[in-house]
Design a protein around this motif. Structure first.
Motif, PDB file in Angstrom:
ATOM      1  N   VAL A   5       0.865  -1.178   0.000  1.00 56.36           N
ATOM      2  CA  VAL A   5       0.000   0.000   0.000  1.00 56.36           C
ATOM      3  C   VAL A   5       0.901   1.226   0.000  1.00 56.36           C
ATOM      4  O   VAL A   5       1.743   1.385   0.883  1.00 56.36           O
ATOM      5  N   PRO A   6       0.739   2.107  -0.972  1.00 54.67           N
ATOM      6  CA  PRO A   6       1.618   3.281  -1.061  1.00 54.67           C
ATOM      7  C   PRO A   6       1.192   4.380  -0.077  1.00 54.67           C
ATOM      8  O   PRO A   6       0.613   5.393  -0.457  1.00 54.67           O
ATOM      9  N   ILE A   7       1.489   4.175   1.195  1.00 49.51           N
ATOM     10  CA  ILE A   7       1.079   5.121   2.233  1.00 49.51           C
ATOM     11  C   ILE A   7       1.610   6.520   1.933  1.00 49.51           C
ATOM     12  O   ILE A   7       0.906   7.511   2.074  1.00 49.51           O
ATOM     13  N   PHE A  42      -3.107   7.153   7.417  1.00 48.82           N
ATOM     14  CA  PHE A  42      -2.968   5.995   8.296  1.00 48.82           C
ATOM     15  C   PHE A  42      -1.490   5.726   8.596  1.00 48.82           C
ATOM     16  O   PHE A  42      -0.890   4.783   8.096  1.00 48.82           O
ATOM     17  N   PRO A  43      -0.900   6.582   9.428  1.00 52.20           N
ATOM     18  CA  PRO A  43       0.529   6.460   9.707  1.00 52.20           C
ATOM     19  C   PRO A  43       0.908   5.199  10.483  1.00 52.20           C
ATOM     20  O   PRO A  43       2.068   4.824  10.510  1.00 52.20           O
TER      21      PRO A  43
END
Length: 104
Positions: A5-7, A42-43
């Motif tokens: 997921v590319p946060i 969403f850290p």
């Protein structure tokens, strides 16, 4: 199958944030922050495998920021470029130079 997921993309995307590269704590005020259901900030990851220390870390960060801000003034050195380095966590590539003074 591995899914990545590319946060970093979500946290720095102009699609979701106005001026995403600008330091703007005001964007997280209840009346201005994005809907949490959109899952764009969403850290600490999310879902059943999210970080167990999420709430504690955010509370600790908030308290320490307030304590330090009340006692000190922080000024970024304008001659020192801050370049993001997205590894497991986002950090400044070459550190940050700050001038720190006691508040009056």
């Amino acid at each position: 199958m591995n899914v990545v997921v590319p946060i970093f993309y979500f946290h720095w995307s102009e699609r979701f944030w106005a001026e995403p590269e600008k330091f703007d704590p005001e964007r997280f005020r209840p009346e201005t922050r994005p809907d949490p259901d959109r899952m764009i900030y969403f850290p600490f990851a999310a879902g059943p495998r999210g970080c167990i220390g999420n709430h504690f870390a955010l509370q600790e960060l908030t308290l320490m920021t307030l304590v330090l801000y009340r006692r000190f003034k922080f000024e970024l050195d304008p001659k020192f470029p801050v370049e993001p380095d997205p590894l497991i966590t986002l950090r400044p590539k070459n550190g940050m130079r700050l001038k720190v003074d006691l508040r009056d």
